[in-house]
Motif scaffolding. Structure first.
Motif, PDB file in Angstrom:
ATOM      1  N   GLY A   1      51.971-148.584  22.644  1.00 18.24           N
ATOM      2  CA  GLY A   1      52.830-147.411  22.509  1.00 18.24           C
ATOM      3  C   GLY A   1      53.788-147.542  21.335  1.00 18.24           C
ATOM      4  N   ALA A   2      54.321-148.743  21.117  1.00 18.48           N
ATOM      5  CA  ALA A   2      55.234-148.974  19.990  1.00 18.48           C
ATOM      6  C   ALA A   2      54.492-148.879  18.666  1.00 18.48           C
ATOM      7  N   VAL A   3      53.252-149.339  18.615  1.00 15.10           N
ATOM      8  CA  VAL A   3      52.445-149.218  17.393  1.00 15.10           C
ATOM      9  C   VAL A   3      52.212-147.735  17.086  1.00 15.10           C
ATOM     10  N   ILE A   4      51.890-146.947  18.104  1.00 17.80           N
ATOM     11  CA  ILE A   4      51.713-145.507  17.912  1.00 17.80           C
ATOM     12  C   ILE A   4      53.014-144.888  17.399  1.00 17.80           C
ATOM     13  N   LEU A   5      54.133-145.291  17.985  1.00 18.16           N
ATOM     14  CA  LEU A   5      55.430-144.786  17.553  1.00 18.16           C
ATOM     15  C   LEU A   5      55.723-145.149  16.100  1.00 18.16           C
ATOM     16  N   LEU A   6      55.444-146.383  15.711  1.00 17.69           N
ATOM     17  CA  LEU A   6      55.698-146.801  14.333  1.00 17.69           C
ATOM     18  C   LEU A   6      54.793-146.076  13.344  1.00 17.69           C
ATOM     19  N   PHE A   7      53.543-145.815  13.729  1.00 15.01           N
ATOM     20  CA  PHE A   7      52.665-145.037  12.859  1.00 15.01           C
ATOM     21  C   PHE A   7      53.187-143.614  12.694  1.00 15.01           C
ATOM     22  N   LEU A   8      53.700-143.022  13.776  1.00 20.14           N
ATOM     23  CA  LEU A   8      54.281-141.683  13.675  1.00 20.14           C
ATOM     24  C   LEU A   8      55.510-141.686  12.781  1.00 20.14           C
ATOM     25  N   ILE A   9      56.342-142.714  12.896  1.00 18.09           N
ATOM     26  CA  ILE A   9      57.513-142.832  12.027  1.00 18.09           C
ATOM     27  C   ILE A   9      57.081-142.945  10.570  1.00 18.09           C
ATOM     28  N   ARG A  10      56.041-143.725  10.318  1.00 18.97           N
ATOM     29  CA  ARG A  10      55.533-143.887   8.950  1.00 18.97           C
ATOM     30  C   ARG A  10      55.007-142.554   8.406  1.00 18.97           C
ATOM     31  N   LEU A  11      54.297-141.790   9.238  1.00 16.89           N
ATOM     32  CA  LEU A  11      53.777-140.492   8.792  1.00 16.89           C
ATOM     33  C   LEU A  11      54.910-139.517   8.485  1.00 16.89           C
ATOM     34  N   ILE A  12      55.947-139.525   9.301  1.00 15.93           N
ATOM     35  CA  ILE A  12      57.065-138.609   9.095  1.00 15.93           C
ATOM     36  C   ILE A  12      57.827-138.986   7.819  1.00 15.93           C
ATOM     37  N   LYS A  13      57.988-140.280   7.572  1.00 13.26           N
ATOM     38  CA  LYS A  13      58.703-140.713   6.367  1.00 13.26           C
ATOM     39  C   LYS A  13      57.932-140.358   5.102  1.00 13.26           C
ATOM     40  N   ARG A  14      56.610-140.340   5.142  1.00 17.80           N
ATOM     41  CA  ARG A  14      55.796-139.999   3.974  1.00 17.80           C
ATOM     42  C   ARG A  14      55.860-138.516   3.661  1.00 17.80           C
ATOM     43  N   ALA A  15      56.029-137.708   4.683  1.00 14.95           N
ATOM     44  CA  ALA A  15      56.014-136.239   4.490  1.00 14.95           C
ATOM     45  C   ALA A  15      57.291-135.722   3.891  1.00 14.95           C
TER      46      ALA A  15
END
Length: 84
Positions: A70-84
């Motif tokens: 779940g934390a890995v999924i959360l970190l990937f979402l954070i990474r996607l949001i920061k790129r946008a």
């Protein structure tokens, strides 16, 4: 909630956040940040995994694995949001 339960939650959160930080390179948040990421990751996993029919077992090891995923999924979402 007892003191023991709170300590277990914090320990699982810390381990899960640390492992997720290792898996997703470049996302280490320190001890407190890792605990928060691990606990939020456990919440993500507790809602997401039953919805798709995934069960990882019970006990502390199963909790750590689920919280880490779940934390890995959360970190990937954070990474996607920061790129946008």
């Amino acid at each position: 909630m007892t003191i023991e339960a709170l300590l277990i939650i914090l320990l699982i959160g810390a381990i899960a956040g640390w492992l997720a930080g290792l898996i997703v390179k470049g996302y280490g948040f320190g001890l407190l940040g890792n605990i928060v990421v691990g606990i939020v990751g456990a919440l993500v996993a507790s809602f997401l995994f039953p919805a798709v029919g995934l069960r990882l077992g019970s006990g502390i090891v199963g909790s750590i694995i689920a919280a880490t995923l779940g934390a890995v999924i959360l970190l990937f979402l954070i990474r996607l949001i920061k790129r946008a």
